[in-house]
Scaffold this motif. Sequence first.
Motif, short mmCIF file in Angstrom:
data_model
loop_
_atom_site.label_atom_id
_atom_site.label_comp_id
_atom_site.label_asym_id
_atom_site.label_seq_id
_atom_site.Cartn_x
_atom_site.Cartn_y
_atom_site.Cartn_z
N ALA A 29 0.84 -1.20 0.00
CA ALA A 29 0.00 0.00 0.00
C ALA A 29 0.87 1.25 0.00
O ALA A 29 1.96 1.25 0.57
N PRO A 30 0.42 2.31 -0.65
CA PRO A 30 1.18 3.56 -0.60
C PRO A 30 1.25 4.08 0.83
O PRO A 30 0.27 3.99 1.57
N LEU A 31 2.39 4.61 1.20
CA LEU A 31 2.59 5.07 2.58
C LEU A 31 2.92 6.55 2.63
O LEU A 31 3.54 7.10 1.73
N LEU A 32 2.50 7.17 3.70
CA LEU A 32 2.93 8.52 4.06
C LEU A 32 3.71 8.41 5.36
O LEU A 32 3.29 7.70 6.27
N ARG A 33 4.82 9.12 5.45
CA ARG A 33 5.56 9.16 6.71
C ARG A 33 5.06 10.36 7.50
O ARG A 33 5.00 11.47 7.00
N VAL A 34 4.67 10.11 8.74
CA VAL A 34 4.14 11.15 9.61
C VAL A 34 5.14 11.37 10.74
O VAL A 34 5.53 10.42 11.41
N ALA A 35 5.55 12.60 10.92
CA ALA A 35 6.50 12.93 11.98
C ALA A 35 5.88 13.94 12.93
O ALA A 35 5.16 14.84 12.51
N VAL A 36 6.17 13.77 14.21
CA VAL A 36 5.74 14.72 15.23
C VAL A 36 6.99 15.46 15.69
O VAL A 36 7.95 14.85 16.14
N THR A 37 6.96 16.79 15.55
CA THR A 37 8.12 17.61 15.86
C THR A 37 7.74 18.65 16.91
O THR A 37 6.70 19.29 16.82
N ASP A 38 8.62 18.82 17.89
CA ASP A 38 8.43 19.85 18.91
C ASP A 38 8.79 21.19 18.29
O ASP A 38 9.94 21.41 17.90
N PRO A 39 7.83 22.11 18.15
CA PRO A 39 8.13 23.38 17.47
C PRO A 39 9.08 24.29 18.25
O PRO A 39 9.74 25.13 17.66
N GLU A 40 9.17 24.09 19.55
CA GLU A 40 10.06 24.95 20.34
C GLU A 40 11.53 24.56 20.19
O GLU A 40 12.41 25.41 20.21
N THR A 41 11.79 23.26 20.05
CA THR A 41 13.18 22.79 19.94
C THR A 41 13.51 22.27 18.56
O THR A 41 14.66 21.95 18.28
N ASN A 42 12.49 22.14 17.70
CA ASN A 42 12.65 21.57 16.36
C ASN A 42 13.20 20.14 16.41
O ASN A 42 13.92 19.70 15.53
N THR A 43 12.86 19.43 17.47
CA THR A 43 13.29 18.04 17.66
C THR A 43 12.17 17.09 17.24
O THR A 43 11.02 17.27 17.64
N ARG A 44 12.52 16.10 16.41
CA ARG A 44 11.53 15.09 16.03
C ARG A 44 11.33 14.16 17.22
O ARG A 44 12.27 13.55 17.71
N LEU A 45 10.08 14.04 17.64
CA LEU A 45 9.76 13.22 18.81
C LEU A 45 9.33 11.81 18.44
O LEU A 45 9.55 10.87 19.20
N ALA A 46 8.68 11.66 17.29
CA ALA A 46 8.19 10.35 16.87
C ALA A 46 7.94 10.36 15.37
O ALA A 46 7.69 11.40 14.78
#
Length: 64
Positions: A29-46
């Motif tokens: 199946a076609p996939l999309l990668r979803v990332a959760v980023t902390d906007p204050e530190t610009n750190t990818r959390l998940a």
Amino acid sequence: MTFEQARLAAAQAKADELIAAIAETLDGAPLLRVAVTDPETNTRLATGFVTYQTDGAPLRLVTS
């Protein structure tokens, strides 16, 4: 624990919860990668993947 450490821990827990709730894996199946980023530190959390469907036939690469 400082306020910032507590904030980051809460943000990390919520990011993990969100990705766990939406993550999908379907072979082919076609996939999309979803990332959760902390906007204050610009750190990818998940990061996780979700699938999607198209209305028509899938596109194919055609070479001449």
